[in-house]
Design a protein around this motif. Structure first.
Motif, PDB file in Angstrom:
ATOM      1  N   VAL A  38      -9.658 -13.384  -1.412  1.00 27.19           N
ATOM      2  CA  VAL A  38      -8.772 -12.233  -1.527  1.00 27.19           C
ATOM      3  C   VAL A  38      -7.602 -12.495  -0.596  1.00 27.19           C
ATOM      4  O   VAL A  38      -7.785 -12.791   0.579  1.00 27.19           O
ATOM      5  CB  VAL A  38      -9.497 -10.928  -1.139  1.00 27.19           C
ATOM      6  N   SER A  39      -6.396 -12.408  -1.137  1.00 32.39           N
ATOM      7  CA  SER A  39      -5.214 -12.677  -0.326  1.00 32.39           C
ATOM      8  C   SER A  39      -4.265 -11.494  -0.409  1.00 32.39           C
ATOM      9  O   SER A  39      -4.405 -10.621  -1.252  1.00 32.39           O
ATOM     10  CB  SER A  39      -4.514 -13.944  -0.824  1.00 32.39           C
ATOM     11  N   GLY A  40      -3.303 -11.486   0.477  1.00 34.69           N
ATOM     12  CA  GLY A  40      -2.284 -10.448   0.456  1.00 34.69           C
ATOM     13  C   GLY A  40      -2.418  -9.492   1.624  1.00 34.69           C
ATOM     14  O   GLY A  40      -3.304  -9.612   2.463  1.00 34.69           O
ATOM     15  N   PRO A  41      -1.526  -8.510   1.654  1.00 36.49           N
ATOM     16  CA  PRO A  41      -1.503  -7.536   2.754  1.00 36.49           C
ATOM     17  C   PRO A  41      -2.587  -6.466   2.588  1.00 36.49           C
ATOM     18  O   PRO A  41      -2.326  -5.371   2.103  1.00 36.49           O
ATOM     19  CB  PRO A  41      -0.096  -6.945   2.657  1.00 36.49           C
ATOM     20  N   LEU A  42      -3.800  -6.798   3.000  1.00 41.85           N
ATOM     21  CA  LEU A  42      -4.921  -5.882   2.808  1.00 41.85           C
ATOM     22  C   LEU A  42      -4.830  -4.637   3.680  1.00 41.85           C
ATOM     23  O   LEU A  42      -5.587  -3.682   3.476  1.00 41.85           O
ATOM     24  CB  LEU A  42      -6.235  -6.616   3.044  1.00 41.85           C
ATOM     25  N   VAL A  43      -3.909  -4.612   4.622  1.00 40.48           N
ATOM     26  CA  VAL A  43      -3.713  -3.417   5.440  1.00 40.48           C
ATOM     27  C   VAL A  43      -3.196  -2.257   4.579  1.00 40.48           C
ATOM     28  O   VAL A  43      -3.328  -1.092   4.962  1.00 40.48           O
ATOM     29  CB  VAL A  43      -2.758  -3.723   6.623  1.00 40.48           C
ATOM     30  N   LEU A  44      -2.677  -2.571   3.397  1.00 41.93           N
ATOM     31  CA  LEU A  44      -2.239  -1.512   2.487  1.00 41.93           C
ATOM     32  C   LEU A  44      -3.396  -0.621   2.048  1.00 41.93           C
ATOM     33  O   LEU A  44      -3.184   0.527   1.652  1.00 41.93           O
ATOM     34  CB  LEU A  44      -1.549  -2.115   1.264  1.00 41.93           C
ATOM     35  N   ILE A  45      -4.613  -1.143   2.111  1.00 44.95           N
ATOM     36  CA  ILE A  45      -5.784  -0.321   1.773  1.00 44.95           C
ATOM     37  C   ILE A  45      -5.841   0.890   2.700  1.00 44.95           C
ATOM     38  O   ILE A  45      -6.111   2.006   2.264  1.00 44.95           O
ATOM     39  CB  ILE A  45      -7.080  -1.148   1.867  1.00 44.95           C
ATOM     40  N   LEU A  46      -5.560   0.664   3.978  1.00 46.36           N
ATOM     41  CA  LEU A  46      -5.580   1.774   4.942  1.00 46.36           C
ATOM     42  C   LEU A  46      -4.489   2.789   4.633  1.00 46.36           C
ATOM     43  O   LEU A  46      -4.715   4.001   4.726  1.00 46.36           O
ATOM     44  CB  LEU A  46      -5.418   1.237   6.367  1.00 46.36           C
ATOM     45  N   ALA A  47      -3.314   2.309   4.248  1.00 46.13           N
ATOM     46  CA  ALA A  47      -2.230   3.229   3.880  1.00 46.13           C
ATOM     47  C   ALA A  47      -2.620   4.045   2.654  1.00 46.13           C
ATOM     48  O   ALA A  47      -2.351   5.255   2.587  1.00 46.13           O
ATOM     49  CB  ALA A  47      -0.946   2.450   3.623  1.00 46.13           C
ATOM     50  N   GLY A  48      -3.250   3.391   1.682  1.00 47.20           N
ATOM     51  CA  GLY A  48      -3.701   4.114   0.495  1.00 47.20           C
ATOM     52  C   GLY A  48      -4.741   5.159   0.820  1.00 47.20           C
ATOM     53  O   GLY A  48      -4.687   6.292   0.314  1.00 47.20           O
ATOM     54  N   LEU A  49      -5.702   4.809   1.666  1.00 54.65           N
ATOM     55  CA  LEU A  49      -6.731   5.779   2.055  1.00 54.65           C
ATOM     56  C   LEU A  49      -6.140   6.931   2.861  1.00 54.65           C
ATOM     57  O   LEU A  49      -6.578   8.081   2.730  1.00 54.65           O
ATOM     58  CB  LEU A  49      -7.844   5.085   2.835  1.00 54.65           C
ATOM     59  N   ALA A  50      -5.130   6.640   3.675  1.00 52.43           N
ATOM     60  CA  ALA A  50      -4.450   7.710   4.414  1.00 52.43           C
ATOM     61  C   ALA A  50      -3.760   8.673   3.450  1.00 52.43           C
ATOM     62  O   ALA A  50      -3.800   9.899   3.647  1.00 52.43           O
ATOM     63  CB  ALA A  50      -3.434   7.115   5.387  1.00 52.43           C
ATOM     64  N   ALA A  51      -3.151   8.137   2.388  1.00 55.80           N
ATOM     65  CA  ALA A  51      -2.521   9.008   1.392  1.00 55.80           C
ATOM     66  C   ALA A  51      -3.562   9.839   0.657  1.00 55.80           C
ATOM     67  O   ALA A  51      -3.326  11.017   0.356  1.00 55.80           O
ATOM     68  CB  ALA A  51      -1.702   8.176   0.408  1.00 55.80           C
ATOM     69  N   VAL A  52      -4.734   9.270   0.374  1.00 54.12           N
ATOM     70  CA  VAL A  52      -5.813  10.022  -0.272  1.00 54.12           C
ATOM     71  C   VAL A  52      -6.241  11.176   0.618  1.00 54.12           C
ATOM     72  O   VAL A  52      -6.388  12.320   0.160  1.00 54.12           O
ATOM     73  CB  VAL A  52      -7.019   9.100  -0.590  1.00 54.12           C
ATOM     74  N   ILE A  53      -6.427  10.892   1.892  1.00 55.11           N
ATOM     75  CA  ILE A  53      -6.855  11.928   2.841  1.00 55.11           C
ATOM     76  C   ILE A  53      -5.797  13.018   2.966  1.00 55.11           C
ATOM     77  O   ILE A  53      -6.108  14.216   2.948  1.00 55.11           O
ATOM     78  CB  ILE A  53      -7.188  11.297   4.210  1.00 55.11           C
ATOM     79  N   MET A  54      -4.524  12.617   3.068  1.00 54.81           N
ATOM     80  CA  MET A  54      -3.444  13.610   3.174  1.00 54.81           C
ATOM     81  C   MET A  54      -3.367  14.468   1.906  1.00 54.81           C
ATOM     82  O   MET A  54      -3.111  15.675   1.987  1.00 54.81           O
ATOM     83  CB  MET A  54      -2.101  12.923   3.435  1.00 54.81           C
TER      84      MET A  54
END
Length: 194
Positions: A160-176
């Motif tokens: 798995v490659s790429g900016p996996l830190v985007l997962i955290l941004a996505g989860l933050a948007a889900v929570i918000m």
């Protein structure tokens, strides 16, 4: 002032989505119709000497200084795997920008604290949280398969490659989005009791 900025941001997001969508389509069409060679870099044998030779496929040129393999007459599968290293991120970017533009248009039409905006923010978060590892897996698998098709012994398992830190941004948007939805429900309950 805020409304004007939101309109500009929605327009820019939509424009960027259209631009990345056109880039996606253009890259797919031109790359599949191209008759040039396909190259891939691998770190597996970067420090190895090629004097004994690697088990390379027919028409594959290898350079140990750059850890690079090039196939002169690639198959359709090799060309598609090379494309698989580029297109998933363009597709994810296009979808995320389109969804963000729709979210901003909903904010302009209904206001920021509505159930529609909360749902669209949650959906955008899930798109990013799930789409990032999926795109990263497709890119990693395509790269691994392409290397394996040119030098069978060198190929490795999918990564798995790429900016996996985007997962955290996505989860933050889900929570918000979930928090906003609860806030909307509380406001509606309060308005109903008054």
């Amino acid at each position: 002032m805020t409304t004007r900025l939101t309109k500009v941001l929605a327009s820019v997001s939509f424009g960027l989505a259209m631009l990345t969508g056109l880039t996606f389509a253009g890259t797919a069409v031109t790359h599949m119709s191209d008759d040039g060679s396909v190259c891939v870099e691998t770190g597996f044998w970067a420090n190895a000497s090629l004097k004994d030779g690697l088990p390379l496929g027919d028409g594959v040129d290898a350079s140990s200084s750059a850890a690079r393999l090039c196939q002169e007459a690639p198959s359709i599968g090799q060309r598609a795997a090379d494309l698989g290293g580029q297109l998933p991120w363009l597709l994810l970017s296009t979808l995320a920008l389109l969804h963000f533009a729709r979210l901003l248009n909903s904010v302009l039409e209904q206001g920021p604290f509505t159930d529609t905006v909360a749902r669209k923010l949650t959906a955008l978060g899930w798109l990013i949280a799930v789409g990032t590892p999926v795109a990263g897996f497709v890119v990693g698998w395509s790269h691994s398969w392409l290397v394996g098709s040119m030098a069978p012994i060198v190929g490795s398992g999918p990564t798995v490659s790429g900016p996996l830190v985007l997962i955290l941004a996505g989860l933050a948007a889900v929570i918000m989005g979930k928090i906003m939805r609860e806030g909307v429900r509380m406001r509606e309950d309060l308005e109903g009791t008054i």
